[in-house]
Design an enzyme around this catalytic site. Sequence first.
Site, mmCIF file in Angstrom:
data_model
loop_
_atom_site.group_PDB
_atom_site.id
_atom_site.type_symbol
_atom_site.label_atom_id
_atom_site.label_comp_id
_atom_site.label_asym_id
_atom_site.label_seq_id
_atom_site.Cartn_x
_atom_site.Cartn_y
_atom_site.Cartn_z
ATOM 1 N N THR A 66 2.475 6.000 63.305
ATOM 2 C CA THR A 66 3.304 5.863 62.128
ATOM 3 C C THR A 66 3.535 4.570 61.455
ATOM 4 O OG1 THR A 66 5.089 5.306 63.320
ATOM 5 C CG2 THR A 66 4.953 7.703 62.779
ATOM 6 N N ARG A 207 13.790 5.136 55.047
ATOM 7 C CA ARG A 207 14.481 5.667 56.324
ATOM 8 C C ARG A 207 15.693 6.046 55.623
ATOM 9 N NH1 ARG A 207 9.900 6.294 58.175
ATOM 10 N NH2 ARG A 207 9.382 5.709 59.961
ATOM 11 N N GLU A 235 18.495 12.581 60.558
ATOM 12 C CA GLU A 235 17.560 13.594 60.602
ATOM 13 C C GLU A 235 17.530 14.166 62.010
ATOM 14 O OE1 GLU A 235 13.743 12.165 59.349
ATOM 15 O OE2 GLU A 235 14.649 11.531 57.361
ATOM 16 N N HIS A 252 10.999 14.667 55.160
ATOM 17 C CA HIS A 252 10.441 13.427 55.706
ATOM 18 C C HIS A 252 8.880 13.772 55.997
ATOM 19 C CE1 HIS A 252 10.731 9.847 58.741
ATOM 20 N NE2 HIS A 252 9.595 9.799 58.059
HETATM 21 N N1 LIG Z 1 8.911 9.080 54.198
HETATM 22 C C1 LIG Z 1 7.594 8.508 54.950
HETATM 23 O O1 LIG Z 1 7.108 9.591 55.345
HETATM 24 C C2 LIG Z 1 7.471 7.162 55.171
HETATM 25 C C3 LIG Z 1 6.188 7.064 55.443
HETATM 26 C C4 LIG Z 1 5.783 5.522 55.700
HETATM 27 C C5 LIG Z 1 6.486 4.514 55.730
HETATM 28 N N2 LIG Z 1 8.046 5.120 55.635
HETATM 29 C C6 LIG Z 1 9.020 3.927 55.724
HETATM 30 O O2 LIG Z 1 8.599 2.979 54.542
HETATM 31 C C7 LIG Z 1 8.848 1.671 55.373
HETATM 32 C C8 LIG Z 1 8.200 0.612 54.616
HETATM 33 O O3 LIG Z 1 6.510 0.827 54.614
HETATM 34 P P1 LIG Z 1 5.656 -0.256 54.484
HETATM 35 O O4 LIG Z 1 4.347 0.197 55.058
HETATM 36 O O5 LIG Z 1 6.047 -0.723 53.140
HETATM 37 O O6 LIG Z 1 6.312 -1.445 55.249
HETATM 38 P P2 LIG Z 1 5.950 -3.121 55.058
HETATM 39 O O7 LIG Z 1 6.266 -3.650 56.095
HETATM 40 O O8 LIG Z 1 4.485 -3.152 54.623
HETATM 41 O O9 LIG Z 1 6.865 -3.367 53.892
HETATM 42 C C9 LIG Z 1 8.186 -3.566 53.955
HETATM 43 C C10 LIG Z 1 8.849 -4.547 53.076
HETATM 44 O O10 LIG Z 1 10.140 -4.672 52.916
HETATM 45 C C11 LIG Z 1 10.825 -5.926 53.017
HETATM 46 N N3 LIG Z 1 12.151 -6.053 53.510
HETATM 47 C C12 LIG Z 1 12.474 -6.034 54.741
HETATM 48 N N4 LIG Z 1 13.708 -6.247 54.771
HETATM 49 C C13 LIG Z 1 14.228 -6.203 53.410
HETATM 50 C C14 LIG Z 1 15.540 -6.499 52.656
HETATM 51 N N5 LIG Z 1 16.482 -6.364 53.411
HETATM 52 N N6 LIG Z 1 15.532 -6.161 51.365
HETATM 53 C C15 LIG Z 1 14.501 -5.945 50.631
HETATM 54 N N7 LIG Z 1 13.305 -5.921 51.146
HETATM 55 C C16 LIG Z 1 12.914 -6.162 52.704
HETATM 56 C C17 LIG Z 1 9.645 -6.771 53.822
HETATM 57 O O11 LIG Z 1 9.801 -8.113 53.446
HETATM 58 C C18 LIG Z 1 8.408 -6.012 53.340
HETATM 59 O O12 LIG Z 1 7.753 -6.590 52.419
HETATM 60 C C19 LIG Z 1 8.617 1.637 56.526
HETATM 61 O O13 LIG Z 1 9.094 0.881 57.497
HETATM 62 C C20 LIG Z 1 8.951 3.316 56.889
HETATM 63 O O14 LIG Z 1 10.185 3.082 57.413
HETATM 64 C C21 LIG Z 1 8.274 6.142 55.387
HETATM 65 O O1 LIG Z 2 6.641 5.775 59.345
HETATM 66 C C1 LIG Z 2 5.840 6.542 58.992
HETATM 67 O O2 LIG Z 2 4.633 6.431 58.767
HETATM 68 C C2 LIG Z 2 6.502 7.906 58.366
HETATM 69 O O3 LIG Z 2 7.668 8.101 58.265
HETATM 70 C C3 LIG Z 2 5.811 9.062 59.394
HETATM 71 O O4 LIG Z 2 4.792 9.765 58.201
HETATM 72 C C4 LIG Z 2 6.886 9.807 59.570
HETATM 73 O O5 LIG Z 2 6.313 11.240 60.183
HETATM 74 P P1 LIG Z 2 6.387 11.271 61.872
HETATM 75 O O6 LIG Z 2 5.901 10.312 62.611
HETATM 76 O O7 LIG Z 2 7.846 11.813 62.051
HETATM 77 O O8 LIG Z 2 5.679 12.731 61.825
#
Ligand SMILES: NC(=O)c1ccc[n+]([C@@H]2O[C@H](COP(=O)([O-])OP(=O)(O)OC[C@H]3O[C@@H](n4cnc5c(N)ncnc54)[C@H](O)[C@@H]3O)[C@@H](O)[C@H]2O)c1
Ligand SMILES: O=C(O)[C@H](O)[C@H](O)COP(=O)(O)O
Length: 375
Positions: A66, A207, A235, A252
Amino acid sequence: MKLVVDENIEFAKEAFSLFGQTILLPGREITNEVLKDADILIVRSVTNVGEKLLNGTSVKFVGTATIGTDHIDLNYLNYRNIRFADAKGCNAFAVAEYFLTALMKVCSDEKISLQDKSIGIIGVGNVGSKVAKFSELLGLKILRNDPPLERKNPHEKFYSLDEALQCDIVTLHVPLTFKGYDKTFHLLNENNLMKIKDGAILINTSRGAVVDNKSLRKIVTGKNLHLIFDVWENEPDLDLSLLERVKIGTPHIAGYTLEGKVNGTIIIFDALNSFLGTDYQFDFTLPPVKNNILSYNKNIFDEQEFSNLLSEIYNIETDNDQMKKMLYFGREDRIKYFDTMRKYYPLRREFNNYIVKSDSQQLMKIFKGLRFKVN
Ligand SMILES: NC(=O)c1ccc[n+]([C@@H]2O[C@H](COP(=O)([O-])OP(=O)(O)OC[C@H]3O[C@@H](n4cnc5c(N)ncnc54)[C@H](O)[C@@H]3O)[C@@H](O)[C@H]2O)c1
Ligand SMILES: O=C(O)[C@H](O)[C@H](O)COP(=O)(O)O
């Protein structure tokens, strides 16, 4: 060598068995007992990895397929000298494509034009920067908010959180963190949620706990907010009265394209090879997409037409309909159902597998920027 691997990881058995005896388990059923004599643990976001899980076990390597790492106690792994690998960036395009598909669906359903609209992007890392690029192609005015990035790049233009919240569209792409100056737990809370414009579109694919769900639920109707929520506080036991009020709700799965999942496996597979000093090979090639030619029948950008095209690839309405069924189940069934939807999530492929036909040069530029093949 014994490996314990979450059964929902793509190619888990086929790929990781090359390294040794591989036990597949549902992520929520991986226990300290199971790990007693394990060497390698590979998880997804639903397994909390820390002292409680690893105490007294022989685990030497933890991988998470992830992007997010809030389920991992990195200090504890460090203290125990356990090597750790995450899959940064693996499903970033999947999330950006989810963002676009969901946004276009809401705009087309609610007859919202994107002309002269602004978007506040909170967190501009791997996902947020792709969302920014897509937003630019749609002609949106972009307000980037990312204090940690701003400190590293003081000459680039960033906006405050309050300014970002004033936009017509607000989207969250931060990690979930609980400590420090930039902590994001309840980043949107009872004090600042009121600053969001009436009638705005609020999207959370980061998240669940980045937004105080209870406070949001209290204001969503009065402010006529259009919510697109993929992640939820607590969740799978989420707040039903919030689910009732979202325009699009999903379990999610924003990152759940086949490419996003397989990229996660590849990154951890490579990290494990490098940790063990091995050179196992696995063919992760994906099958081509059949019926991959799409047509766009207008010469101008049109929310409805564009949304129809995207829904040929990813029908987000079906995900929303499935999710809303949760409203009619008792608590225990609901919790099981959330995980079942995720486990049996239908095949979704990324935009770069599809060809779009159009006569307009301007539209072709947009489609190319979104990674479509053009014709
Ligand atoms: N829903 C899903 O399926 C899914 C999938 C992938 C990632 N995600 C979530 O998305 C998040 C972001 O992913 P990413 O790959 O872009 O991560 P990343 O680490 O590349 O980018 C996160 C950005 O957020 C910034 N940040 C940190 N604290 C902050 C704050 N208080 N205010 C504003 N910006 C802030 C960081 O400086 C960074 O640039 C992951 O950490 C994960 O929790 C969810
Ligand atoms: O952080 C991530 O990469 C995503 O939230 C991820 O896709 C969540 O999926 P899970 O690991 O719960 O299958």
